[in-house]
Design a protein around this motif. Structure first.
Motif, short mmCIF file in Angstrom:
data_model
loop_
_atom_site.label_atom_id
_atom_site.label_comp_id
_atom_site.label_asym_id
_atom_site.label_seq_id
_atom_site.Cartn_x
_atom_site.Cartn_y
_atom_site.Cartn_z
N UNK A 40 0.86 -1.14 -0.06
CA UNK A 40 -0.06 0.01 0.08
C UNK A 40 0.79 1.23 0.04
N UNK A 41 0.60 2.13 -0.95
CA UNK A 41 1.62 3.17 -1.30
C UNK A 41 0.88 4.65 -0.77
N UNK A 42 0.03 4.58 -0.01
CA UNK A 42 -0.29 5.84 0.67
C UNK A 42 0.69 6.38 1.50
N UNK A 43 1.44 5.64 2.38
CA UNK A 43 2.34 6.18 3.27
C UNK A 43 3.43 7.05 2.69
N UNK A 44 3.81 6.52 1.34
CA UNK A 44 4.90 7.20 0.54
C UNK A 44 4.50 8.41 -0.34
N UNK A 45 2.96 8.75 -0.06
CA UNK A 45 2.56 9.82 -0.74
C UNK A 45 2.40 10.89 0.23
N UNK A 46 1.44 10.77 1.37
CA UNK A 46 1.41 11.98 2.41
C UNK A 46 0.43 11.44 3.17
N UNK A 47 -0.10 12.19 4.16
CA UNK A 47 -1.18 12.02 5.42
C UNK A 47 -0.58 11.09 6.47
N UNK A 48 0.56 10.64 6.32
CA UNK A 48 0.97 9.89 7.49
C UNK A 48 2.35 10.40 8.27
N UNK A 49 2.27 11.60 8.29
CA UNK A 49 3.46 12.46 9.14
C UNK A 49 4.55 12.29 8.26
N UNK A 50 5.86 12.62 8.61
CA UNK A 50 6.89 12.78 7.83
C UNK A 50 7.58 11.33 7.46
N UNK A 51 7.45 11.12 5.95
CA UNK A 51 7.78 9.85 5.54
C UNK A 51 8.65 10.21 4.31
N UNK A 52 10.13 10.22 4.56
CA UNK A 52 10.94 10.89 3.35
C UNK A 52 10.92 10.04 2.27
N UNK A 53 11.56 10.60 1.10
CA UNK A 53 11.38 10.07 -0.11
C UNK A 53 12.55 8.80 -0.03
N UNK A 54 13.53 8.86 0.61
CA UNK A 54 14.45 7.90 0.76
C UNK A 54 13.94 6.58 1.50
N UNK A 55 13.18 6.85 2.56
CA UNK A 55 12.36 5.92 3.38
C UNK A 55 11.46 5.31 2.47
N UNK A 56 10.50 5.93 1.78
CA UNK A 56 9.49 5.42 0.93
C UNK A 56 10.13 4.65 -0.21
N UNK A 57 11.25 5.03 -0.88
CA UNK A 57 11.99 4.14 -2.13
C UNK A 57 12.43 2.94 -1.29
N UNK A 58 13.00 2.85 0.04
CA UNK A 58 13.39 1.73 0.48
C UNK A 58 12.41 0.72 0.92
N UNK A 59 11.16 1.29 1.31
CA UNK A 59 10.16 0.62 1.58
C UNK A 59 9.57 -0.24 0.52
N UNK A 60 9.66 0.51 -0.59
CA UNK A 60 8.99 -0.18 -1.90
C UNK A 60 9.89 -1.22 -2.51
N UNK A 61 11.25 -0.85 -2.35
CA UNK A 61 12.15 -1.58 -2.91
C UNK A 61 12.24 -2.96 -2.02
N UNK A 62 12.15 -2.89 -0.77
CA UNK A 62 12.13 -4.13 0.16
C UNK A 62 10.97 -4.85 -0.15
N UNK A 63 9.58 -4.33 -0.29
CA UNK A 63 8.63 -5.10 -0.63
C UNK A 63 8.81 -5.76 -1.95
N UNK A 64 9.43 -5.10 -2.91
CA UNK A 64 9.68 -6.03 -4.22
C UNK A 64 10.89 -7.07 -4.15
#
Ligand code: NAP
Length: 328
Positions: free
Chosen positions: A19-43
């Protein structure tokens, strides 16, 4: 990682998605680096289904997905996005071919593709389910090749039942978790009968079902768990699955006693969802790589016993159902 056919479509997807809402917004501060790392880890963990929307961070989520997929190369996961919430005001009359096409065009650009794998109407007003012209518009977009298929993300079971009467609808996204059990009563049977793909969202009740949230947990002012706790910005059911916070915490403590030894509560909550054969893919949101890895691991957990399932149902019936069952 187990996989399922995505309903009537040719796609095969992992039963745990991202679910990629967190790496967009509305969940406090999620950096682009963390967002990329989360998606990469999932893949990396074998996840082949990603859920996003044009409004998550006003396109930020879609753009991060496009960037990550481009830099990885290779086989792409199925990427589902959503349309409709850019309408202002968000009214049924806005769900026209022209508006939907402009939203789809923007998502095509953001995601860097010629055709969207799946576009979902994004919790439209109930009236839209009685406007065949909206679904004809989606048929037209599919014929034009801009979308490969379409589905609907819904708030209520009744909307799901209505949506699947339109023959072009291939998927329904609905809240289904330990705190939202009504979809399993009738909707899942109908979905299976019609071979509709079911996407289970908010699987961790916005994090409550990870077991780490307490009465003292602080949420940032730009986190919907702070600003939408009473439905101030969108349907209250999207925040903690609509369960009053203190009630949710009490139920979590009872569920904690059901965990098999060594199993994290988040993974347990996801495995509980996968006990329903009607569910095609569960889409936990993750704000970092560790969460994404923990969630992916739920696919390989052993089945839950009949005793544990009955005890989980009992917690729902006693504590949760009075607050949610009749509402969604
Ligand atoms: N209308 C719609 O169509 C709609 C609405 C809502 C959601 N969705 C989709 O559904 C997805 C999932 O729903 P959601 O994000 O609302 O809620 P969710 O998946 O129920 O909860 C996500 C939160 O749970 C916590 N978490 C996740 N994995 C964890 C782990 N392994 N260990 C501990 N904590 C963990 C994190 O909380 P912290 O942030 O506190 O760490 C995370 O932000 C969204 O990303 C989006 O793609 C769609």
């Amino acid at each position: 990682m187990r996989t399922h056919a995505f309903g009537k479509t040719p796609f095969i997807v992992s039963d745990i998605g991202f679910g990629a809402w967190q790496i967009g917004g509305s969940w406090g501060d999620v950096s682009e680096a963390d967002g990329r790392a989360a998606l990469n880890a999932a893949l990396d963990a074998g996840i082949t289904f990603v859920d996003t929307a044009d409004v998550y961070g006003d396109g930020r989520s879609e753009k991060i997905i496009a960037d990550v997929l481009k830099s990885r190369g290779g086989t792409r996961p199925m990427v589902a996005t959503k349309a409709g919430r850019r309408l202002n005001p968000h009214v049924a009359e806005g769900y026209t071919r022209a508006n939907l096409e402009s939203f789809v065009d923007r998502s095509l650009t953001n995601l860097g593709v010629d055709s969207l794998d799946l576009v979902q109407l994004h919790c439209p007003p109930t009236e839209v389910f009685y406007r065949p012209e909206t679904f004809e518009a989606l048929d037209g977009l599919q014929q034009s090749g801009k979308i490969k298929g379409y589905g609907v993300s819904v708030e209520k079971v009744e909307e799901a039942l209505k949506a699947i009467e339109f023959p072009g609808v291939v998927s329904i996204q609905i809240i289904y978790n330990l705190f939202r059990q009504r979809p399993a009563d009738l909707f899942f049977q109908e979905a299976r009968r019609r071979n509709i793909a079911v996407i289970a969202r908010v699987p961790l009740a916005s994090g409550l079902l990870s077991g780490k949230i307490t009465g003292d947990t602080h949420f940032a002012s730009d986190d919907h768990r702070q600003f939408n706790r009473n439905g101030e910005a969108f349907d209250v059911g999207e925040t903690f699955a609509g369960v009053p916070f203190e009630v949710g915490l009490q139920a979590v403590e009872e569920i904690r006693t059901l965990l098999p030894e060594g199993t994290a509560m988040a993974a347990f909550a996801l495995r509980w969802i996968l006990m329903s054969e009607a569910v095609t893919v569960v889409i936990p949101g993750a704000r970092n790589a560790a969460q994404a890895q923990g969630n992916a691991a739920a696919s390989d957990l052993a089945s839950l016993s009949a005793e544990v399932m009955a005890a989980a149902r009992d917690v729902y019936t006693r504590l949760i159902a009075p607050h949610v069952h009749q509402r969604w």
